[in-house]
Design a protein around this motif. Structure first.
Motif, mmCIF file in Angstrom:
data_model
loop_
_atom_site.group_PDB
_atom_site.id
_atom_site.type_symbol
_atom_site.label_atom_id
_atom_site.label_comp_id
_atom_site.label_asym_id
_atom_site.label_seq_id
_atom_site.Cartn_x
_atom_site.Cartn_y
_atom_site.Cartn_z
ATOM 1 N N ALA A 51 -11.576 1.766 -1.681
ATOM 2 C CA ALA A 51 -10.356 1.263 -2.305
ATOM 3 C C ALA A 51 -9.133 1.562 -1.435
ATOM 4 O O ALA A 51 -8.255 0.708 -1.273
ATOM 5 C CB ALA A 51 -10.184 1.890 -3.694
ATOM 6 N N MET A 52 -9.079 2.759 -0.856
ATOM 7 C CA MET A 52 -7.941 3.129 -0.021
ATOM 8 C C MET A 52 -7.871 2.273 1.236
ATOM 9 O O MET A 52 -6.794 1.839 1.649
ATOM 10 C CB MET A 52 -8.039 4.610 0.349
ATOM 11 C CG MET A 52 -6.763 5.180 0.927
ATOM 12 S SD MET A 52 -5.457 5.233 -0.326
ATOM 13 C CE MET A 52 -4.007 5.234 0.724
ATOM 14 N N VAL A 53 -9.029 1.999 1.845
ATOM 15 C CA VAL A 53 -9.059 1.142 3.031
ATOM 16 C C VAL A 53 -8.551 -0.258 2.689
ATOM 17 O O VAL A 53 -7.749 -0.847 3.429
ATOM 18 C CB VAL A 53 -10.488 1.080 3.611
ATOM 19 C CG1 VAL A 53 -10.600 -0.015 4.671
ATOM 20 C CG2 VAL A 53 -10.882 2.425 4.213
ATOM 21 N N LEU A 54 -9.002 -0.796 1.570
ATOM 22 C CA LEU A 54 -8.555 -2.128 1.162
ATOM 23 C C LEU A 54 -7.064 -2.164 0.859
ATOM 24 O O LEU A 54 -6.371 -3.124 1.221
ATOM 25 C CB LEU A 54 -9.357 -2.580 -0.065
ATOM 26 C CG LEU A 54 -10.851 -2.846 0.163
ATOM 27 C CD1 LEU A 54 -11.541 -3.173 -1.147
ATOM 28 C CD2 LEU A 54 -11.050 -3.970 1.176
ATOM 29 N N VAL A 55 -6.563 -1.116 0.211
ATOM 30 C CA VAL A 55 -5.135 -1.052 -0.101
ATOM 31 C C VAL A 55 -4.308 -0.983 1.180
ATOM 32 O O VAL A 55 -3.280 -1.671 1.317
ATOM 33 C CB VAL A 55 -4.843 0.164 -1.013
ATOM 34 C CG1 VAL A 55 -3.349 0.479 -1.028
ATOM 35 C CG2 VAL A 55 -5.343 -0.112 -2.422
ATOM 36 N N LEU A 56 -4.720 -0.156 2.134
ATOM 37 C CA LEU A 56 -3.983 -0.037 3.397
ATOM 38 C C LEU A 56 -4.027 -1.350 4.170
ATOM 39 O O LEU A 56 -3.012 -1.777 4.749
ATOM 40 C CB LEU A 56 -4.556 1.096 4.238
ATOM 41 C CG LEU A 56 -4.268 2.513 3.739
ATOM 42 C CD1 LEU A 56 -5.039 3.538 4.562
ATOM 43 C CD2 LEU A 56 -2.772 2.825 3.786
ATOM 44 N N LEU A 57 -5.185 -1.996 4.182
ATOM 45 C CA LEU A 57 -5.304 -3.274 4.880
ATOM 46 C C LEU A 57 -4.406 -4.331 4.240
ATOM 47 O O LEU A 57 -3.676 -5.055 4.934
ATOM 48 C CB LEU A 57 -6.762 -3.734 4.863
ATOM 49 C CG LEU A 57 -7.048 -5.098 5.502
ATOM 50 C CD1 LEU A 57 -6.660 -5.096 6.969
ATOM 51 C CD2 LEU A 57 -8.535 -5.465 5.349
ATOM 52 N N ALA A 58 -4.441 -4.425 2.925
ATOM 53 C CA ALA A 58 -3.608 -5.406 2.223
ATOM 54 C C ALA A 58 -2.128 -5.113 2.438
ATOM 55 O O ALA A 58 -1.319 -6.036 2.611
ATOM 56 C CB ALA A 58 -3.938 -5.399 0.734
ATOM 57 N N SER A 59 -1.749 -3.841 2.444
ATOM 58 C CA SER A 59 -0.353 -3.465 2.657
ATOM 59 C C SER A 59 0.105 -3.829 4.066
ATOM 60 O O SER A 59 1.218 -4.317 4.262
ATOM 61 C CB SER A 59 -0.168 -1.967 2.414
ATOM 62 O OG SER A 59 -0.530 -1.616 1.095
ATOM 63 N N ALA A 60 -0.769 -3.591 5.046
ATOM 64 C CA ALA A 60 -0.426 -3.943 6.427
ATOM 65 C C ALA A 60 -0.255 -5.452 6.577
ATOM 66 O O ALA A 60 0.671 -5.926 7.257
ATOM 67 C CB ALA A 60 -1.512 -3.430 7.370
ATOM 68 N N LEU A 61 -1.127 -6.211 5.927
ATOM 69 C CA LEU A 61 -1.014 -7.671 5.989
ATOM 70 C C LEU A 61 0.246 -8.155 5.273
ATOM 71 O O LEU A 61 0.930 -9.075 5.747
ATOM 72 C CB LEU A 61 -2.250 -8.313 5.367
ATOM 73 C CG LEU A 61 -3.555 -8.139 6.150
ATOM 74 C CD1 LEU A 61 -4.733 -8.680 5.350
ATOM 75 C CD2 LEU A 61 -3.468 -8.826 7.509
#
Length: 395
Positions: free
Chosen positions: A364-374
């Protein structure tokens, strides 16, 4: 417990912040992580959630100190309220509206929270970002602190046009003392009903038209500042906390003035003491995170984090923290809806085996960081660039 953060960028974020400002990005990154942890741990790793201090309150206090430290001096440096507000609009609204649209589009799957009215008051309150001080819930739970950022911007603008902006220490102490008094006297919002959102929305946009155009600028800025304070005291869901937040933000400004040699530190110390006392006798203070030991520990940790950042501001800052600070606004707005969507798919993990909890929390944290970066790359960054171009033309 609703917690969140809001951005206070002062340099173009298309390039890494210079060393003198990298520590501020690092503090934003720390604050953002604390808020994400406040929301992630109860759903994924409840056994690891601390209760001797509040992660969420810690995060927002750090972020409000950063905002207070940099926003007024940014306005003073530019010396132009039109440029300031054009910059703020392009900084805040595009991602804010995009996240609101995402939540609404997914409402067929994950319903919009019940605190959001199903009528025009929600539109009016979201348009001004004055959600929490007009009694309207945000479509994304973390949007509530933007209300206090907006109140601060309106008040700082009024102080700037009336040349009272140098008295940050005085205002820090006044708001801190006000939080104690309001806590003793006010147990909740006194201004209620849809008319508050509609009236404040009409006043906000009429006033901002004057502020940006220059017509009746001083009168309009003062009217908006007075309206903001009135809503803060009489319309906030938790009035004493809203007033305390303004005290903390002005304390951040007072720290900057002390650093420049134009003010003392005593107002900061007095403000910290008063804010620490605010919830102890407050009428509305029944939550675990305002128990005296928890509240004071949280305040002390936030103050120590900010002081530590200042003490190390001449040193090299880890890139991961500056990167987190760079995307902190996206992280702040995006993480909570995404975590809700994730839990909708994964199911309740609170009683799952620890290895599964850790694995799912990491994913979940990886997905959140990826979405935030995008979101930063494709929404924030281009809109900030557009805002700078518009600001230059307006100037």
């Amino acid at each position: 417990m609703r917690v969140s953060i809001a951005p206070a960028t002062t340099t173009p974020t298309t390039a890494p912040a210079p060393a003198r400002l990298a520590w501020l990005d690092a503090l934003r990154g720390i604050g953002a992580l604390a808020v994400v942890a406040e929301h992630l741990l109860p759903w994924f790793l409840p056994a690891l959630r601390p209760f001797w201090f509040s992660l969420g309150v810690y995060g927002i206090l750090v972020f409000f100190l950063v905002s207070g430290y940099i926003i007024p001096t940014s306005l003073e440096r530019h010396g132009d309220v039109r440029t300031f507000w054009v910059s703020r609009a392009f900084r805040l609204y595009p991602l804010y509206l995009a996240v609101a649209a995402l939540v609404l589009a997914a409402a067929w799957w994950v319903p919009v929270r019940a605190e959001v009215p199903r009528d025009g008051t929600a539109v009016a309150a979201h348009a001004t970002m004055l959600l929490d001080v007009v009694g309207v819930g945000g479509v994304a739970d973390t949007m509530w602190t933007l209300s206090y950022e907006m109140v601060f911007y309106l008040l700082v603008t009024a102080l700037f046009v009336t040349r009272l902006h140098e008295r940050s220490g005085l205002f820090a102490v006044l708001f801190a003392a006000g939080s104690v008094v309001v806590g003793l006297l006010v147990g909740g919002a006194l201004l209620k009903g849809g008319w508050v959102a509609y009236a404040s929305g009409a006043a906000f946009f009429a006033g901002m038209a004057c502020v940006i155009s220059g017509r009746f600028r001083t009168g309009a800025a003062c009217a908006l500042g007075l309206m903001a304070v009135a809503l803060l005291v009489l319309g906030s869901r938790v009035p004493w906390m809203g007033v305390a937040v303004l005290g903390v933000m002005f304390a951040g400004t007072a720290i900057h003035r002390w650093e420049r040699g134009t003010g003392g530190l005593w107002p900061v110390a007095v403000t910290a003491g008063l804010v620490a006392l605010a919830p102890i006798w407050a009428i509305e203070a029944g939550w675990w995170w305002v128990e005296p030991d928890v509240w004071i520990t949280t305040i002390a940790l936030a103050a120590a984090t900010f002081a530590g950042g200042m003490a190390l501001r001449g040193r090299r800052v880890p890139r991961v923290l500056t990167w987190l600070g760079l995307i902190s606004y996206s992280l702040y707005l995006v993480h909570h809806p995404l975590l809700k969507f994730f839990v909708e798919v994964s199911g309740d993990l609170r009683r799952s085996p620890l290895p599964l909890q850790i694995g799912m929390a990491t994913l979940a944290m990886v997905l959140v960081l990826l979405a935030s970066a995008l979101a930063y790359r494709f929404v924030e960054k281009p809109m900030q660039s557009l805002g700078r171009r518009v600001s230059r033309r307006a100037a």
